[in-house]
Design a protein around this motif. Sequence first.
Motif, short mmCIF file in Angstrom:
data_model
loop_
_atom_site.label_atom_id
_atom_site.label_comp_id
_atom_site.label_asym_id
_atom_site.label_seq_id
_atom_site.Cartn_x
_atom_site.Cartn_y
_atom_site.Cartn_z
N LEU A 280 -1.78 2.16 7.31
CA LEU A 280 -1.14 3.43 7.63
C LEU A 280 -0.55 4.10 6.40
O LEU A 280 -0.44 5.33 6.35
CB LEU A 280 -0.05 3.22 8.69
N PHE A 281 -0.17 3.32 5.39
CA PHE A 281 0.40 3.86 4.16
C PHE A 281 -0.64 3.92 3.03
O PHE A 281 -0.27 4.07 1.86
CB PHE A 281 1.60 3.01 3.71
N ASN A 282 -1.93 3.79 3.38
CA ASN A 282 -3.02 3.85 2.40
C ASN A 282 -2.87 2.79 1.31
O ASN A 282 -3.17 3.04 0.12
CB ASN A 282 -3.10 5.24 1.76
N LEU A 283 -2.43 1.62 1.69
CA LEU A 283 -2.31 0.49 0.76
C LEU A 283 -3.44 -0.49 1.00
O LEU A 283 -4.00 -0.56 2.10
CB LEU A 283 -0.95 -0.20 0.93
N SER A 284 -3.78 -1.24 -0.03
CA SER A 284 -4.85 -2.23 0.09
C SER A 284 -4.42 -3.39 0.99
O SER A 284 -3.24 -3.75 1.04
CB SER A 284 -5.22 -2.76 -1.29
N GLU A 285 -5.38 -3.97 1.67
CA GLU A 285 -5.09 -5.10 2.56
C GLU A 285 -4.83 -6.37 1.76
O GLU A 285 -5.28 -6.52 0.62
CB GLU A 285 -6.25 -5.32 3.52
N GLU A 509 7.37 1.32 0.40
CA GLU A 509 6.90 2.57 1.00
C GLU A 509 7.72 2.94 2.24
O GLU A 509 7.96 4.12 2.51
CB GLU A 509 5.42 2.44 1.38
N GLN A 510 8.15 1.93 2.99
CA GLN A 510 8.95 2.22 4.18
C GLN A 510 10.34 2.71 3.81
O GLN A 510 10.94 3.50 4.55
CB GLN A 510 9.03 0.96 5.05
#
Length: 513
Positions: A280-285, A509-510
């Motif tokens: 949801l935050f466009n971060l890598s898994e 990010e949160q």
Amino acid sequence: MKDIGRKNRRDSEISADVPDFNFEYNDSDTLEAELAEWYTYSEEPEFVWNLNAFKNFLNKNYPNKKWKDLNQREKKSHILRLIDYTEIDHKQTRDDACRSILYLCQGTFAEVENMDEYYANLAENISLLYECDIFNVFLELFIFEINNINESVLADGKYAPSISDNVEMRVILSVLYSILEVVRLYESEVEAKRVNTSSSNYVQKFQYIKQQLRSELNKPILKVNQLLSSYLFQLINKFCNQNVVFLPIKKIILFLWKVLLLTLGGLDEAFKLKNEHRKLFNLSEITENPREIINQMTPATPPPNPVDIANEIQLNNPNSSYKRKKNLNDPNNSVNGLTKQTRGIDSDDLSITNGINNSSGKLTQFGISTGNLSNNSNEPNESENCELAESESDKNESQVNESESENAERAKRPSSPPPLPNEDQIKILEAANDAISIKINFNYHSKSLPWQPKVRINELENFLDQERKKFLGFGDLPNDQDTLIGLPNPIHESIRILKQHLYTSLSDEQIKL
């Protein structure tokens, strides 16, 4: 129980007393193990008390009948009748009613003949108890017991708390824990074929009960206006502050852990949920599952010391002449280690590090391997060899001063053989060789880091600022991670490695939201 995790070893390995841990890292164990872990040995007589209390109530309404002889309607009516008894003022009757319900949560063990029948009774009883709202009733009883702690007992500083102070609370917690664990683990037990069921109705029923119970635990409790997990955390805090020292803290902590597993999920659920939120935050898994990595890690047990193992082998061998005798007046007798216990033997002859053969990895002394030594009674002992070697060396020195030609001829002759170790030294060297072989053959898993290194962006920027100030005299270049002019090549390589392991945390990010 201590020998369960041990495997068969060689005699030389037994002396090290290093167990092999056969442990699987997971959120919880099987249903049978989790239920058994809940109870202590001091609670064993209470199983009989639960049985007697249940029989007394059952004979009042259904004389000369067992629980398995009743139909579903009669069982439900009896459970509802027991609920009414838990709300009366008479303490003994209320406690007996709670114990009767606990006996049902324990699978009516007195009426079963095998484990399959026990699990069948357990599943049926738990489903009936949950349908009768026993979980919420006992949750209110638990809060009632906490709120009605005897203040006079707490104020008495001379009072010594004992297990009898929390009997009612332990019974209530046992009912709550049993219902929670069966609901949480029954489906997985059936899938693992540890529980045999003749019908799939119970599996579907427990799936529905599990979802309903999870939704109830995610809502605040009416009387305290907070979640059950939060309320249990506060009880642990009160216990740590010694306000309520006789709380069954082990049961409270274990119950809290199972509540968290049901409401929040285990490690696998947390891993999946974390990757979903990172998307949801466009971060890598993240590919590293914590449970799988931790399960592959070896216990933090240091490898055995070869010197200590060799020492134990000699001391535990009754036929060894090297075994030390107790001497309280000898101060050197209290020092452990192989080289500290060689009285009457030259310490230079027992130097382990100087005697290791690099090609074979075995200890040798005097230039001779222990594998090639043979006990010959016709050979001179060590003291005679040493005296011969000293006399020959003195003679050689005198002959050197007399004639250079005789020295040249004598230099061409082979030197006298080194002295052979005696029988005690041979045993010591062989024991040390066995100990070294244990250390060499010690099985290690991967020597790399179990976790992939992670570097935050601010850590990279701080490192760059520090190196720029060190080599260039200035470092205030905000948001500049590419300017490396004037920095030495090792710093360039360090920056490249740090950039390979850049990691953006989900919490960072949160926080920005």
